[in-house]
Design an enzyme around this catalytic site. Sequence first.
Site, short mmCIF file in Angstrom:
data_model
loop_
_atom_site.label_atom_id
_atom_site.label_comp_id
_atom_site.label_asym_id
_atom_site.label_seq_id
_atom_site.Cartn_x
_atom_site.Cartn_y
_atom_site.Cartn_z
N CYS A 8 0.81 -1.22 0.00
CA CYS A 8 0.00 0.00 0.00
C CYS A 8 0.84 1.27 0.00
O CYS A 8 0.34 2.35 -0.33
CB CYS A 8 -0.95 -0.02 1.19
SG CYS A 8 -1.91 -1.53 1.27
N HIS A 50 -3.40 6.80 2.32
CA HIS A 50 -3.82 5.49 1.82
C HIS A 50 -5.16 5.16 2.47
O HIS A 50 -5.38 5.40 3.66
CB HIS A 50 -2.76 4.45 2.21
CG HIS A 50 -3.23 3.05 2.05
ND1 HIS A 50 -3.72 2.57 0.86
CD2 HIS A 50 -3.29 2.01 2.94
CE1 HIS A 50 -4.07 1.31 1.02
NE2 HIS A 50 -3.83 0.95 2.26
N ASN A 88 -10.07 -0.48 -0.61
CA ASN A 88 -8.61 -0.40 -0.49
C ASN A 88 -7.99 -0.97 -1.76
O ASN A 88 -8.03 -2.18 -1.98
CB ASN A 88 -8.18 -1.20 0.75
CG ASN A 88 -6.68 -1.18 0.98
OD1 ASN A 88 -5.90 -0.79 0.10
ND2 ASN A 88 -6.25 -1.61 2.16
O1 UT7 Z 1 -3.92 -1.55 3.61
C1 UT7 Z 1 -3.07 -2.31 4.40
C2 UT7 Z 1 -3.27 -2.05 5.81
N1 UT7 Z 1 -4.48 -2.67 6.25
C3 UT7 Z 1 -4.82 -2.60 7.50
O2 UT7 Z 1 -4.10 -1.99 8.25
C4 UT7 Z 1 -6.07 -3.29 7.94
C5 UT7 Z 1 -6.30 -2.98 9.36
N2 UT7 Z 1 -7.40 -3.73 9.94
C6 UT7 Z 1 -8.72 -3.46 9.69
O3 UT7 Z 1 -9.05 -2.59 8.90
C7 UT7 Z 1 -9.75 -4.19 10.50
O4 UT7 Z 1 -9.08 -4.95 11.49
C8 UT7 Z 1 -10.69 -5.12 9.68
C9 UT7 Z 1 -11.64 -4.26 8.86
C10 UT7 Z 1 -9.88 -6.01 8.76
C11 UT7 Z 1 -11.54 -5.97 10.61
O5 UT7 Z 1 -12.27 -5.14 11.50
P1 UT7 Z 1 -12.26 -5.44 13.08
O6 UT7 Z 1 -13.11 -4.45 13.70
O7 UT7 Z 1 -10.81 -5.49 13.51
O8 UT7 Z 1 -12.95 -6.85 13.17
P2 UT7 Z 1 -12.39 -8.22 13.77
O9 UT7 Z 1 -11.43 -8.83 12.80
O10 UT7 Z 1 -11.93 -8.00 15.17
O11 UT7 Z 1 -13.71 -9.08 13.80
C12 UT7 Z 1 -14.81 -8.74 14.66
C13 UT7 Z 1 -15.94 -9.70 14.38
C14 UT7 Z 1 -15.52 -11.18 14.35
O12 UT7 Z 1 -16.58 -11.94 14.90
P3 UT7 Z 1 -16.49 -12.48 16.41
O13 UT7 Z 1 -15.26 -13.32 16.48
O14 UT7 Z 1 -16.41 -11.25 17.26
O15 UT7 Z 1 -17.77 -13.23 16.56
C15 UT7 Z 1 -15.40 -11.49 12.88
O16 UT7 Z 1 -15.61 -12.85 12.58
O17 UT7 Z 1 -16.49 -9.44 13.08
C16 UT7 Z 1 -16.52 -10.64 12.31
N3 UT7 Z 1 -16.34 -10.29 10.91
C17 UT7 Z 1 -17.37 -9.99 10.09
N4 UT7 Z 1 -18.70 -9.95 10.30
C18 UT7 Z 1 -19.48 -9.60 9.26
C19 UT7 Z 1 -15.18 -10.17 10.22
N5 UT7 Z 1 -15.44 -9.82 8.96
C20 UT7 Z 1 -16.79 -9.70 8.85
C21 UT7 Z 1 -17.65 -9.34 7.80
N6 UT7 Z 1 -18.99 -9.31 8.06
N7 UT7 Z 1 -17.21 -9.02 6.56
#
Ligand code: UT7
Length: 329
Positions: A113, A255, A285
């Site tokens: 990125c 970004h 992204n």
């Molecule tokens: O460009 C390169 C740099 N990129 C980054 O730096 C990415 C940084 N990270 C992020 O943007 C975020 O961490 C994400 C958008 C990838 C994820 O968001 P989050 O708030 O950190 O969610 P999480 O991974 O902690 O997941 C929370 C919950 C989980 O369920 P449980 O375990 O709490 O029951 C996931 O399974 O959300 C669930 N989940 C979803 N639910 C519905 C994960 N993806 C989805 C989805 N729809 N698409």
Amino acid sequence: MEAIRIVGTGSYVPDTVLTNRELEKTLDTTDEWIVQRTGIRERRIAEPNEAVSDLAEKASAKALEAAGMSPEDIDLIILATITPDTCCPAGANWLQAKLGAKNAVSFDVTAACTGFIFGLSIAEQYLKNGQYDNALVVGAEVLSRTLDWNDRSSCILWGDAAGAAVLKKSEKGAELLSTHIHSDGSAGDKLLLPGGGSATTPISQESVEKGLHRLKMIDANKTFKVAVKQFAESCEEAAAFNGYSISDVDLIIPHQANARILNAFAQRLKVSIEKVFINIDKYGNSSAATVPLALDQAVRSGRIQPGDKIVLTAFGGGLTWGSALVRWH
Ligand code: UT7
């Protein structure tokens, strides 16, 4: 010495729009979750016959037109991408051929990125040392080909796009005042596309079944926190190097990884979110393409005014991060 200036920008996104609502039909996800957690509402998807060099060519042609230059004028082409047309040769070489930029040397830079900022920084050095008079720096990705469309935690994030900028030693144009780039290879496993690399060859049925040819994010929520810190520090580094404070900066073009990251780093820097360019809702992204796409949109929409001080900043896989400071003309 003549300053190094951005004398033209261009961008291109594929026509096909993939909305969150459409993703709801095949994935266990909702529009509400995606919008709340990422800010993304839709993203663009390349046609099956569109490779990175095709997107890059269209963005580059617009940048060259804005610069009043022809492809034969270009000395150096740097293509930032993690999804080149082929592993060999470089995507930049296909781009050079498609543009007819026969006098340019061309190569890719792999910095995920942050790739466009790395490209700007490399071009800056060549122009400063006098080896070349101008450079075409492009960020382009067709990430849709690398995604696991069953992985809801990742596939909802990404999109396809391209953006380009022409840099030239000139008396007129937006002055590139500085670039700063950084790497942390010890966290390289956080955003990974392992298949096809020498650590996993030969490509086999097993490597395909294990999903090694798909883009993976590990510990994305930990990376989120690192991203907020590095975005903020990169902006501060760019401002301080030029004797400015963050309050002197008119617009930050970051970004587009996650709208929550952008809000969090703006708060950390104590800058109004109005000063942060955000288009993640429409494009998701697109890795190396987000910064030049956003820059071109900011230029063409009149968001950037003469005299504005603009910080371009990115963070991504590698890990990599960095910034550039540009004073608009
Ligand atoms: O460009 C390169 C740099 N990129 C980054 O730096 C990415 C940084 N990270 C992020 O943007 C975020 O961490 C994400 C958008 C990838 C994820 O968001 P989050 O708030 O950190 O969610 P999480 O991974 O902690 O997941 C929370 C919950 C989980 O369920 P449980 O375990 O709490 O029951 C996931 O399974 O959300 C669930 N989940 C979803 N639910 C519905 C994960 N993806 C989805 C989805 N729809 N698409």
